[in-house]
Motif scaffolding. Structure first.
Motif, PDB file in Angstrom:
ATOM      1  N   VAL A 145       0.811  -1.222   0.000  1.00  0.00           N
ATOM      2  CA  VAL A 145       0.000   0.000   0.000  1.00  0.00           C
ATOM      3  C   VAL A 145       0.844   1.271   0.000  1.00  0.00           C
ATOM      4  N   VAL A 146       1.862   1.338   0.859  1.00  0.00           N
ATOM      5  CA  VAL A 146       2.615   2.597   1.026  1.00  0.00           C
ATOM      6  C   VAL A 146       3.296   3.052  -0.259  1.00  0.00           C
ATOM      7  N   PRO A 147       4.002   2.181  -0.992  1.00  0.00           N
ATOM      8  CA  PRO A 147       4.604   2.652  -2.248  1.00  0.00           C
ATOM      9  C   PRO A 147       3.569   3.180  -3.238  1.00  0.00           C
ATOM     10  N   THR A 148       2.387   2.579  -3.246  1.00  0.00           N
ATOM     11  CA  THR A 148       1.333   3.048  -4.146  1.00  0.00           C
ATOM     12  C   THR A 148       0.840   4.430  -3.726  1.00  0.00           C
ATOM     13  N   LEU A 149       0.678   4.634  -2.413  1.00  0.00           N
ATOM     14  CA  LEU A 149       0.232   5.943  -1.927  1.00  0.00           C
ATOM     15  C   LEU A 149       1.293   7.015  -2.162  1.00  0.00           C
ATOM     16  N   ILE A 150       2.555   6.641  -2.055  1.00  0.00           N
ATOM     17  CA  ILE A 150       3.629   7.597  -2.350  1.00  0.00           C
ATOM     18  C   ILE A 150       3.501   8.086  -3.789  1.00  0.00           C
ATOM     19  N   GLY A 165      -4.423  10.910  -1.069  1.00  0.00           N
ATOM     20  CA  GLY A 165      -3.211  10.137  -0.792  1.00  0.00           C
ATOM     21  C   GLY A 165      -2.565  10.539   0.521  1.00  0.00           C
ATOM     22  N   LEU A 166      -2.518  11.845   0.800  1.00  0.00           N
ATOM     23  CA  LEU A 166      -1.934  12.324   2.060  1.00  0.00           C
ATOM     24  C   LEU A 166      -2.764  11.870   3.266  1.00  0.00           C
ATOM     25  N   ALA A 167      -4.089  11.972   3.131  1.00  0.00           N
ATOM     26  CA  ALA A 167      -4.952  11.512   4.221  1.00  0.00           C
ATOM     27  C   ALA A 167      -4.782  10.011   4.440  1.00  0.00           C
ATOM     28  N   ALA A 168      -4.675   9.264   3.353  1.00  0.00           N
ATOM     29  CA  ALA A 168      -4.512   7.810   3.463  1.00  0.00           C
ATOM     30  C   ALA A 168      -3.187   7.441   4.130  1.00  0.00           C
ATOM     31  N   VAL A 169      -2.124   8.150   3.769  1.00  0.00           N
ATOM     32  CA  VAL A 169      -0.817   7.914   4.382  1.00  0.00           C
ATOM     33  C   VAL A 169      -0.877   8.122   5.887  1.00  0.00           C
ATOM     34  N   ALA A 170      -1.527   9.208   6.309  1.00  0.00           N
ATOM     35  CA  ALA A 170      -1.647   9.485   7.742  1.00  0.00           C
ATOM     36  C   ALA A 170      -2.422   8.380   8.448  1.00  0.00           C
ATOM     37  N   ILE A 171      -3.501   7.911   7.836  1.00  0.00           N
ATOM     38  CA  ILE A 171      -4.315   6.848   8.431  1.00  0.00           C
ATOM     39  C   ILE A 171      -3.516   5.550   8.544  1.00  0.00           C
ATOM     40  N   VAL A 172      -2.814   5.194   7.482  1.00  0.00           N
ATOM     41  CA  VAL A 172      -2.031   3.948   7.482  1.00  0.00           C
ATOM     42  C   VAL A 172      -0.936   3.993   8.542  1.00  0.00           C
ATOM     43  N   ALA A 173      -0.200   5.114   8.606  1.00  0.00           N
ATOM     44  CA  ALA A 173       0.891   5.234   9.572  1.00  0.00           C
ATOM     45  C   ALA A 173       0.366   5.253  11.000  1.00  0.00           C
ATOM     46  N   ASN A 174      -0.726   5.982  11.237  1.00  0.00           N
ATOM     47  CA  ASN A 174      -1.294   6.068  12.582  1.00  0.00           C
ATOM     48  C   ASN A 174      -1.835   4.713  13.037  1.00  0.00           C
ATOM     49  N   ARG A 175      -2.496   4.005  12.139  1.00  0.00           N
ATOM     50  CA  ARG A 175      -3.038   2.685  12.477  1.00  0.00           C
ATOM     51  C   ARG A 175      -1.917   1.727  12.841  1.00  0.00           C
ATOM     52  N   ALA A 216       2.349  18.189   6.761  1.00  0.00           N
ATOM     53  CA  ALA A 216       2.784  18.300   8.161  1.00  0.00           C
ATOM     54  C   ALA A 216       2.010  17.327   9.044  1.00  0.00           C
ATOM     55  N   PHE A 217       0.710  17.206   8.796  1.00  0.00           N
ATOM     56  CA  PHE A 217      -0.105  16.285   9.590  1.00  0.00           C
ATOM     57  C   PHE A 217       0.385  14.848   9.424  1.00  0.00           C
ATOM     58  N   ALA A 218       0.642  14.439   8.175  1.00  0.00           N
ATOM     59  CA  ALA A 218       1.096  13.076   7.913  1.00  0.00           C
ATOM     60  C   ALA A 218       2.496  12.830   8.491  1.00  0.00           C
ATOM     61  N   LEU A 219       3.370  13.834   8.422  1.00  0.00           N
ATOM     62  CA  LEU A 219       4.714  13.689   8.989  1.00  0.00           C
ATOM     63  C   LEU A 219       4.653  13.407  10.489  1.00  0.00           C
ATOM     64  N   GLY A 220       3.657  14.002  11.147  1.00  0.00           N
ATOM     65  CA  GLY A 220       3.519  13.801  12.584  1.00  0.00           C
ATOM     66  C   GLY A 220       3.207  12.370  12.973  1.00  0.00           C
ATOM     67  N   MET A 221       2.776  11.557  12.023  1.00  0.00           N
ATOM     68  CA  MET A 221       2.471  10.152  12.292  1.00  0.00           C
ATOM     69  C   MET A 221       3.694   9.248  12.170  1.00  0.00           C
ATOM     70  N   LEU A 222       4.810   9.810  11.717  1.00  0.00           N
ATOM     71  CA  LEU A 222       6.005   8.999  11.484  1.00  0.00           C
ATOM     72  C   LEU A 222       7.019   9.203  12.598  1.00  0.00           C
ATOM     73  N   ASP A 223       7.622   8.129  13.005  1.00  0.00           N
ATOM     74  CA  ASP A 223       8.617   8.174  14.079  1.00  0.00           C
ATOM     75  C   ASP A 223      10.009   8.095  13.467  1.00  0.00           C
ATOM     76  N   SER A 224      10.523   9.251  13.063  1.00  0.00           N
ATOM     77  CA  SER A 224      11.866   9.282  12.491  1.00  0.00           C
ATOM     78  C   SER A 224      12.496  10.640  12.769  1.00  0.00           C
TER      79      SER A 224
END
Length: 342
Positions: A145-150, A165-175, A216-224
């Motif tokens: 999923v992630v490469p496709t959303l990218i 795509g950005l909303a989906a990325v945030a949902i996937v990462a948060n989940r 920015a919202f989606a970045l906040g879901m990533l731990d890096s």
């Protein structure tokens, strides 16, 4: 001659038949309802197992049809799979169901990739891409999923598709974070790189602020570390919503770097709203700010907690939204309890 018994007709035979009484409820229950219930249960069990088997056949058939050269068949199959995924997503242990099925993920993401390859999509094709982007966010197969959303949030895609795509990325990462199974380093790095690129967009002028907000919202879901570094830069963005999203993203990782932005949000909430203010954006901003307080309470200094209590007090007393007043009061209690803890 054999003697025959003799009868007194008047004594032996009743003058009239006994009255006819309706059968009792218990009798009817025993005679009809209980057997009917037993039969119903048997039929129900057979139906459920038949439905399960049919469902299995249905999704396999839909997966095959997604690969059809006929556009109408592909689209109907994708719609069917999306509906099944939406229902499946609400079930317990959904990772073991269709949302975690690699065949389904390959089929839907394959179709989305095919759609995203169109050089000049028309309006209907763009709507198809946007729909598929929302559908694949339900899948629990991150490496597919992630490469496709990218790809869906590339700058050459339509704005509506990119937003989805950005909303989906945030949902996937948060989940993934909430499930205790964060995205692996490779996926996180790839996402961080793409989101950093998106959050730095400055043109075109009408879409750039929105893309930076969502980035920015989606970045906040990533731990890096790279994501954190980018969020700290976005604290100084010219767009208020982007600054707010950067602040809450850092707060999720107990990083209080965005404290000045939090103060800015609360000061604005305490003032009477201006006519040109956007009500929803204002509401979301202060609600997220109060949520950040709960996340940061133990990371703040005494002086910072006292400053926030002072800012929250007028919000608790007089904010137009009852929900905000309640949240502000709870945040004050949280800050006070932290201060009282030895």
């Amino acid at each position: 001659m054999t003697d025959q018994p003799t009868y007194d007709d008047d004594a032996a035979l009743p003058n009239e038949l006994p009255p006819v009484e309706p059968p009792s409820a218990g009798f009817i229950l025993q005679l009809f309802l209980i057997p009917a219930l037993i039969i119903g249960v048997i039929v129900g069990v057979v139906f459920v197992f038949g439905l399960m088997a049919s469902s299995q056949d249905d999704w396999r058939d839909l997966v095959q049809k997604v690969g059809s050269p006929n556009g109408d068949i592909r689209w109907r199959a994708a719609m069917g799979l999306a509906q099944m995924l939406s229902l499946d997503d609400k079930k317990e242990n959904s990772e073991e169901n269709l949302v975690g099925n690699r065949q389904v993920a390959d089929a839907l993401c394959g179709l989305l990739n095919e759609e995203l390859s169109r050089t000049s999509p028309n309006e209907d094709e763009i709507q198809t891409q946007a729909f598929l982007t929302r559908a694949v966010q339900l899948l629990r197969v991150p490496d597919v999923v992630v490469p496709t959303l990218i790809r869906a949030i590339d700058a050459d895609q339509d704005l509506e598709v990119r937003k989805n795509g950005l909303a989906a990325v945030a949902i996937v990462a948060n989940r993934a974070q909430e499930a205790g199974q964060p995205l692996n380093a490779e996926l996180t790095d790839a996402l961080t790189e793409k989101l950093t690129e998106v959050s730095a967009e400055m043109t075109p002028a009408d879409s750039a602020p929105l893309m930076r907000q969502m980035g920015a919202f989606a970045l906040g879901m990533l731990d890096s570390e790279q994501a954190t570094a980018r969020l700290q830069i976005l604290l100084d963005d010219s767009n208020p919503a982007t600054r707010a999203n950067a602040m809450i993203g850092l707060a999720r990782h107990e990083d209080a770097s965005g404290f000045p932005v939090l103060v800015e949000i609360l000061e604005s909430a305490a003032r009477a709203p201006q006519e040109d203010d956007d009500a929803f954006e204002r509401f979301a901003s202060v609600k997220n700010g109060i949520m950040a307080i709960d996340l940061l309470a133990t990371s703040l200094t005494v002086a910072q907690r006292e400053q926030l209590i002072e800012l929250l007090s007028p919000i608790e007393k007089s904010h137009a939204e009852p929900r905000i007043r309640i949240d502000a009061g709870n945040a004050i209690k949280t800050l006070n309890s932290v201060s009282e803890t030895p």
